[in-house]
Design an enzyme around this catalytic site. Sequence first.
Site, mmCIF file in Angstrom:
data_model
loop_
_atom_site.group_PDB
_atom_site.id
_atom_site.type_symbol
_atom_site.label_atom_id
_atom_site.label_comp_id
_atom_site.label_asym_id
_atom_site.label_seq_id
_atom_site.Cartn_x
_atom_site.Cartn_y
_atom_site.Cartn_z
ATOM 1 N N VAL A 78 59.253 -20.197 -10.429
ATOM 2 C CA VAL A 78 58.777 -18.979 -11.073
ATOM 3 C C VAL A 78 57.306 -18.821 -10.751
ATOM 4 O O VAL A 78 56.514 -19.748 -10.961
ATOM 5 C CB VAL A 78 58.964 -19.039 -12.615
ATOM 6 C CG1 VAL A 78 58.316 -17.825 -13.281
ATOM 7 C CG2 VAL A 78 60.443 -19.110 -12.971
ATOM 8 N N ALA A 123 52.290 -20.959 -11.421
ATOM 9 C CA ALA A 123 53.702 -21.057 -11.036
ATOM 10 C C ALA A 123 54.268 -22.373 -11.568
ATOM 11 O O ALA A 123 53.527 -23.235 -12.045
ATOM 12 C CB ALA A 123 53.831 -21.028 -9.517
ATOM 13 N N LYS A 124 55.548 -22.515 -11.510
ATOM 14 C CA LYS A 124 56.194 -23.787 -11.843
ATOM 15 C C LYS A 124 57.566 -23.799 -11.183
ATOM 16 O O LYS A 124 58.171 -22.742 -10.985
ATOM 17 C CB LYS A 124 56.361 -23.905 -13.364
ATOM 18 C CG LYS A 124 56.471 -25.319 -13.844
ATOM 19 C CD LYS A 124 55.110 -25.945 -14.002
ATOM 20 C CE LYS A 124 55.183 -27.384 -14.421
ATOM 21 N NZ LYS A 124 53.833 -27.918 -14.690
ATOM 22 N N GLY A 125 58.032 -24.999 -10.859
ATOM 23 C CA GLY A 125 59.352 -25.101 -10.252
ATOM 24 C C GLY A 125 60.142 -26.218 -10.903
ATOM 25 O O GLY A 125 59.589 -27.057 -11.622
#
Length: 434
Positions: A78, A123-125
């Site tokens: 995201v 962001a982050k995943g």
Amino acid sequence: MDHQVNVNDTLSYQEPAPIKDKENPFESMMERFDVAAEMLGLERGVYEYLKTPVKQVIVSIPIQMDNGEVEIFEGYRVIHNDILGPSKGGLRFAPDVNLDEIKALAAWMTWKCAVVNIPFGGAKGGVRCDPSKLTPVELEKITRRYTANMLDIFGEDRDIPAPDMGTNEQVMAWIMDTYSMHMKRTATAVVTGKPLIIGGSVGRREATGRGVMIVTLGAMEKLGMKPKETSVVVQGFGNVGSISAQLVQQQGCNVIGIGDVTGGYYNKKGLDVEKAIEWVRKHKVLNGFPGAEKITQAELLELECDVLVPAAKEDQITPKNAGKIKAKIICEGANGPTMAKADPILRDKGIVVIPDILANAGGVTVSYFEWVQDRVGYFWSIERVNRRLERMMKNAFEAVYSTAEHYKVSLRIGAYIIAIDKVARTLKLRGIYA
Ligand code: NAD
């Protein structure tokens, strides 16, 4: 006659809402965001813009496991906001990862980068998998296939992952290699948190704990507390907790309590943090550590002390235990250790909370240094890294402190005000492309 309660009876009164042990991380972030947004008088359109992630990607990751079976894993990335620069944020491998959690963590990254004034968005995943049950070969395959699925997302100028729960330097090395193979060049700056030998930065491992120490000392100075007269309790004794404890002790503070997943360890006279680190190096956990009395996790948080550093996991300070906390300062080493519903209780008790988006931003700050060094191809000394980290953390702390004073709000809301204002003003200048 006694009235027997039938489970099917309709309740004639309203049950009080149960206090949850876990908060929805996105709602928890939004509760704080809303307060700051109102103070800033954000226009509705800007509010909606800042709330909404710019990109949410879900990919399927088919892997042939070591036993020959094919399994499908789900991966997420995201990008919450990239208006300040390429988006930055960790990659989490855990069995319960979900899009909602990743969305909240991505937004947190936007605010964190803006607070410490680095030119990154958030962001982050994540990949829904249990790394403890995977072989190294399976872990490598998942990482490489996830990266291949994200080739249009990742990039030195676009989106830059880093380690988070369940991922480490090795995973970052695989991401860097997979991306580099596809780009047909070595692209070290596409991830941070890499091993030193392939473009990592000195000081990255200690950066989050060092940042915690710097802002804790900043808050102590504001309250007129001297290190020699300050007792500290640290929850969590991994990367962030152990380094924070070690560095505040080196500054003269008395660390009287530490804890990890095995429980709390207390010594009123002070613990030897170096010995505890040595113990964990040998035994993996604090259990059995001599020179301390074993107490429960709950008792650790409620110890009589001056500074409490929650550096383990989210939702540790709750509406149930917030009233029992005796520290004057809470420095949030972990992400989201305080539930939004506990904020007013701590505020009414006059406890100064250094919020996560400021307190643990040392890690992303040195990740930024790593990215800069990779792009220039010139690597800094540890002195330079630490000096610049100190300057950025001190500047950020002072900005948050004075904003909180100006608006007469907590440091947490002060930090959100700075971050939201910065992103909103950048949006106004860049305008909306249509
Ligand atoms: P880590 O895995 O190295 O250490 C976690 C520690 O917490 C371990 O000592 C573990 O035993 C302990 N722990 C786990 N569950 C616990 C529980 N229920 N009660 C008490 N202790 C418990 O992790 P870390 O990298 O130190 O990260 C800790 C927190 O800091 C996380 O919230 C993470 O998101 C946040 N954070 C880390 C960094 C970083 O650079 N590592 C940067 C920013 C934020």
